[in-house]
Design an enzyme around this catalytic site. Structure first.
Site, PDB file in Angstrom:
ATOM      1  N   ARG A 135      -0.499  14.907  12.592  1.00 40.79           N
ATOM      2  CA  ARG A 135       0.054  14.703  11.253  1.00 40.79           C
ATOM      3  C   ARG A 135       0.152  15.999  10.438  1.00 40.79           C
ATOM      4  O   ARG A 135      -0.460  16.169   9.393  1.00 40.79           O
ATOM      5  CB  ARG A 135      -0.727  13.626  10.528  1.00 40.79           C
ATOM      6  N   ARG A 187      -8.654  -0.567   4.458  1.00 41.45           N
ATOM      7  CA  ARG A 187      -7.852   0.501   3.844  1.00 41.45           C
ATOM      8  C   ARG A 187      -6.489  -0.042   3.437  1.00 41.45           C
ATOM      9  O   ARG A 187      -5.858   0.466   2.521  1.00 41.45           O
ATOM     10  CB  ARG A 187      -7.652   1.659   4.833  1.00 41.45           C
ATOM     11  N   CYS A 200      -5.450  12.521  12.025  1.00 40.10           N
ATOM     12  CA  CYS A 200      -6.289  11.314  12.073  1.00 40.10           C
ATOM     13  C   CYS A 200      -6.188  10.785  13.510  1.00 40.10           C
ATOM     14  O   CYS A 200      -5.550  11.400  14.367  1.00 40.10           O
ATOM     15  CB  CYS A 200      -5.805  10.289  11.056  1.00 40.10           C
ATOM     16  N   LYS A 212       0.847  -1.206   0.000  1.00 40.91           N
ATOM     17  CA  LYS A 212       0.000   0.000   0.000  1.00 40.91           C
ATOM     18  C   LYS A 212       0.885   1.260   0.000  1.00 40.91           C
ATOM     19  O   LYS A 212       0.674   2.165  -0.800  1.00 40.91           O
ATOM     20  CB  LYS A 212      -0.874   0.019   1.242  1.00 40.91           C
ATOM     21  N   ASN A 213       1.868   1.276   0.892  1.00 40.73           N
ATOM     22  CA  ASN A 213       2.631   2.517   1.063  1.00 40.73           C
ATOM     23  C   ASN A 213       3.672   2.736  -0.023  1.00 40.73           C
ATOM     24  O   ASN A 213       4.258   3.809  -0.103  1.00 40.73           O
ATOM     25  CB  ASN A 213       3.264   2.550   2.460  1.00 40.73           C
ATOM     26  N   ASP A 261       4.133   0.908  12.249  1.00 42.14           N
ATOM     27  CA  ASP A 261       2.915   0.277  11.729  1.00 42.14           C
ATOM     28  C   ASP A 261       2.729  -1.144  12.248  1.00 42.14           C
ATOM     29  O   ASP A 261       1.653  -1.722  12.090  1.00 42.14           O
ATOM     30  CB  ASP A 261       2.928   0.260  10.192  1.00 42.14           C
TER      31      ASP A 261
HETATM   32  C1  EPZ Z   1       3.841   7.151   6.203  1.00 38.32           C
HETATM   33  O1  EPZ Z   1       3.046   8.167   6.785  1.00 38.32           O
HETATM   34  C2  EPZ Z   1       2.950   5.920   6.107  1.00 38.32           C
HETATM   35  N1  EPZ Z   1       1.799   6.190   5.247  1.00 38.32           N
HETATM   36  C3  EPZ Z   1       2.474   5.533   7.499  1.00 38.32           C
HETATM   37  O2  EPZ Z   1       1.713   4.341   7.367  1.00 38.32           O
HETATM   38  C4  EPZ Z   1       3.705   5.232   8.366  1.00 38.32           C
HETATM   39  O3  EPZ Z   1       3.278   4.935   9.685  1.00 38.32           O
HETATM   40  C5  EPZ Z   1       4.612   6.462   8.388  1.00 38.32           C
HETATM   41  O4  EPZ Z   1       4.969   6.829   7.038  1.00 38.32           O
HETATM   42  C6  EPZ Z   1       5.893   6.211   9.169  1.00 38.32           C
HETATM   43  O5  EPZ Z   1       6.581   5.137   8.617  1.00 38.32           O
HETATM   44  C7  EPZ Z   1       1.932   6.103   3.907  1.00 38.32           C
HETATM   45  O6  EPZ Z   1       3.016   5.847   3.396  1.00 38.32           O
HETATM   46  C8  EPZ Z   1       0.709   6.334   3.091  1.00 38.32           C
HETATM   47  P1  EPZ Z   1       5.808  10.645   8.321  1.00 38.32           P
HETATM   48  P2  EPZ Z   1       3.585   9.708   6.800  1.00 38.32           P
HETATM   49  O7  EPZ Z   1       5.673  11.873   7.501  1.00 38.32           O
HETATM   50  O8  EPZ Z   1       4.256   9.996   5.521  1.00 38.32           O
HETATM   51  C9  EPZ Z   1       5.502  13.893  11.773  1.00 38.32           C
HETATM   52  C10 EPZ Z   1      -0.105   2.926   7.696  1.00 38.32           C
HETATM   53  O9  EPZ Z   1      -0.569   2.400   8.715  1.00 38.32           O
HETATM   54  N2  EPZ Z   1       5.519  14.896  10.687  1.00 38.32           N
HETATM   55  O10 EPZ Z   1       7.087   9.893   8.298  1.00 38.32           O
HETATM   56  O11 EPZ Z   1       2.463  10.573   7.226  1.00 38.32           O
HETATM   57  C11 EPZ Z   1       4.203  13.116  11.768  1.00 38.32           C
HETATM   58  O12 EPZ Z   1       3.188  13.826  12.446  1.00 38.32           O
HETATM   59  C12 EPZ Z   1       0.331   4.372   7.735  1.00 38.32           C
HETATM   60  O13 EPZ Z   1       0.079   2.344   6.593  1.00 38.32           O
HETATM   61  C13 EPZ Z   1       5.570  16.245  11.007  1.00 38.32           C
HETATM   62  O14 EPZ Z   1       5.608  16.623  12.184  1.00 38.32           O
HETATM   63  O15 EPZ Z   1       4.659   9.620   7.984  1.00 38.32           O
HETATM   64  C14 EPZ Z   1       4.567  11.839  12.469  1.00 38.32           C
HETATM   65  O16 EPZ Z   1       4.513  12.042  13.869  1.00 38.32           O
HETATM   66  C15 EPZ Z   1       0.070   5.032   9.081  1.00 38.32           C
HETATM   67  N3  EPZ Z   1       5.555  17.173  10.000  1.00 38.32           N
HETATM   68  C16 EPZ Z   1       6.013  11.598  12.038  1.00 38.32           C
HETATM   69  O17 EPZ Z   1       6.489  12.866  11.555  1.00 38.32           O
HETATM   70  C17 EPZ Z   1       5.503  16.797   8.687  1.00 38.32           C
HETATM   71  O18 EPZ Z   1       5.511  17.690   7.806  1.00 38.32           O
HETATM   72  C18 EPZ Z   1       6.154  10.563  10.926  1.00 38.32           C
HETATM   73  O19 EPZ Z   1       5.417  11.031   9.834  1.00 38.32           O
HETATM   74  C19 EPZ Z   1       5.455  15.417   8.373  1.00 38.32           C
HETATM   75  C20 EPZ Z   1       5.475  14.484   9.387  1.00 38.32           C
END
Ligand code: EPZ
Length: 416
Positions: free
Chosen positions: A121, A397, A116, A22-23, A305
């Site tokens: 996020r 999802r 969410c 998915k990711n 995850d």
């Molecule tokens: C991706 O989310 C994945 N989703 C998530 O999978 C996964 O848990 C996550 O990466 C971490 O590996 C998809 O790929 C579609 P991040 P993403 O930006 O890109 C903070 C699942 O279950 N942050 O690495 O949103 C954020 O709030 C999903 O398949 C900021 O503060 O993850 C979080 O605490 C859930 N500012 C942390 O970084 C920003 O601009 C990690 O977020 C961006 C992120």
């Protein structure tokens, strides 16, 4: 009814094939916007988030069709640059279209994806990085407009290796003017998959798989055929199913080279793991030993995850353990329902203190988000009696057909 029924308490036995990731496929579908032609994507999982991304691409003028697990996207006529609020808020990963739309249309009007259940996020890291590449961003209360006459290659160092921000910078850089050097890039395997897709379409990239990417802007990208790699989180989820319920399973296509942290934890707890080029075998023939400490980290640490599914395993292990969640601020939502099933878990801020119990008992529980829902299915497989998990749509999802896969592994699982 939007639920899953599981009669647990039996050992698992059997094998199942792991779906496409998915990711990995979500940013790759976004990347098809950068190709003024047809992209053919094989091994695409039939999951709600992919269908939603399909709708977003069609809203932008792309033609999208399916044949089995192969998706064909023709973005030649893509033109619209507005994403409706409902579309964006319904699925956070729509934010991945930002970089691709800037690369294709030069201007994007988008509402904030919003938080969410698992966390606020924010997208501050995304926007700061794109500003470095010459993107002007006007922020309003619920939406923002991003525009770039021509994206400029730049030196971008992320303050945190955000997966989504890394993907947006890559998608903006591949057709930008000049070279982008991206430091502290996320190294999750899904990033490498996106880079491989783009390289196959003619992008000029160095450092794929590392935390430092050098991307020379190309004039155009060409049509491409690509096969999505297996989903490491789905594979990891089914590994935790065997760890919780016991038995002997084989997971075909499971990417063992991307699951090092879970494989290490599994062996420490007493699982017998077999790895070969076809996938991962697991034999769990006795109660597992507790893992004293588990903390989630960016790749290649233990993946956030798989934290909730692992909580279900640790709830039944012999001894006490602590789970520390370091990536999202609210990812212990599933604890309440695990306790309802008999688990002994207390949470204090980002730590969960788990005392293993001898057994869990089936109960009526509710999924509140994707991986917490999967964790309830894992717990249900081990619990005695029937577990009914409401809100199956959260699980759908990310899991193409979790009941089908668990039945392959010998479980009594059905939709209700
Ligand atoms: C991706 O989310 C994945 N989703 C998530 O999978 C996964 O848990 C996550 O990466 C971490 O590996 C998809 O790929 C579609 P991040 P993403 O930006 O890109 C903070 C699942 O279950 N942050 O690495 O949103 C954020 O709030 C999903 O398949 C900021 O503060 O993850 C979080 O605490 C859930 N500012 C942390 O970084 C920003 O601009 C990690 O977020 C961006 C992120």
């Amino acid at each position: 009814m939007d639920s899953i029924h599981i009669y647990g308490g039996n050992l698992l036995k059997g094998e199942t094939r792991i779906q496409g990731s998915k990711n990995a496929v979500l940013p790759i579908l976004a990347a098809t916007l950068l190709v003024k032609g047809t992209c053919i994507i094989k091994n695409c999982p039939r999951i709600a988030d992919v269908y939603h991304m399909q709708n977003l691409l069609q809203e932008l003028g792309c033609l999208v069709s399916w044949a089995g697990n192969t998706v064909t996207v023709n973005a030649a006529q893509a033109s619209d640059n507005r994403m409706s609020g409902e579309s964006v808020t319904r699925m956070r990963s729509s934010i991945m279209l930002l970089g691709a739309m800037l690369g294709r249309m030069g201007e994007v009007v988008m509402s904030y994806p919003g938080g969410c259940v698992i966390g606020r996020r924010p997208i501050d890291i995304h926007l700061a990085a794109l500003r470095k590449m010459g993107v002007e961003i006007e922020e309003e209360e619920h939406m923002f407009t991003a525009r770039a006459v021509r994206l400029q290659g730049a030196e971008v160092k992320l303050p945190f290796p955000s997966v989504g921000a890394t993907e947006n910078v890559i998608l903006a850089a591949v057709l930008a003017e000049g070279t982008t050097v991206l430091e502290n890039a996320a190294r999750e395997p899904e990033i490498a998959a996106l880079c491989e897709f783009l390289a196959a379409a003619g992008a000029d990239m160095e450092g794929i798989g590392s935390g430092r990417l050098v991307i020379k802007g190309a004039d155009r990208l060409h049509e491409v055929k690509y096969t999505v790699p297996a989903d490491r989180i789905v594979a990891g989820t089914y590994m935790t199913a065997a760890m919780a319920a016991g038995g002997s399973i084989f997971l075909e296509q499971a990417p063992s080279n991307q699951l090092g942290a879970l494989l290490k934890a599994a062996e420490e707890m007493g699982c017998c793991v077999t790895i070969n080029k076809e996938g991962i075998g697991m034999d769990v023939l006795r109660r597992l030993k507790a893992l004293p400490y588990l903390k989630t980290e960016v790749y290649d640490g233990f993946p956030t995850d798989l934290q909730s599914p692992m909580m279900a395993v640790m709830a039944l292990a012999d001894g006490q353990g602590i789970v520390e969640e370091n990536i999202f601020e609210n990812r212990f939502r599933v604890v309440g329902d695990l306790v309802k099933m008999g688990a002994d878990i207390e949470t204090v801020r980002n730590k969960a203190y788990i005392r293993g119990v001898e057994k869990l008992t089936g109960a009526a529980v509710e999924a509140e988000e994707l991986r917490g829902g999967a964790a309830l299915a894992v717990a249900g497989l081990a619990a005695e009696g029937r577990t009914v998990i409401k809100n199956r749509h959260f699980i759908e999802r990310g899991y193409e057909d979790i009941c089908r896969d668990l039945r392959d592994l010998g479980a009594d699982a059905s939709i209700g």
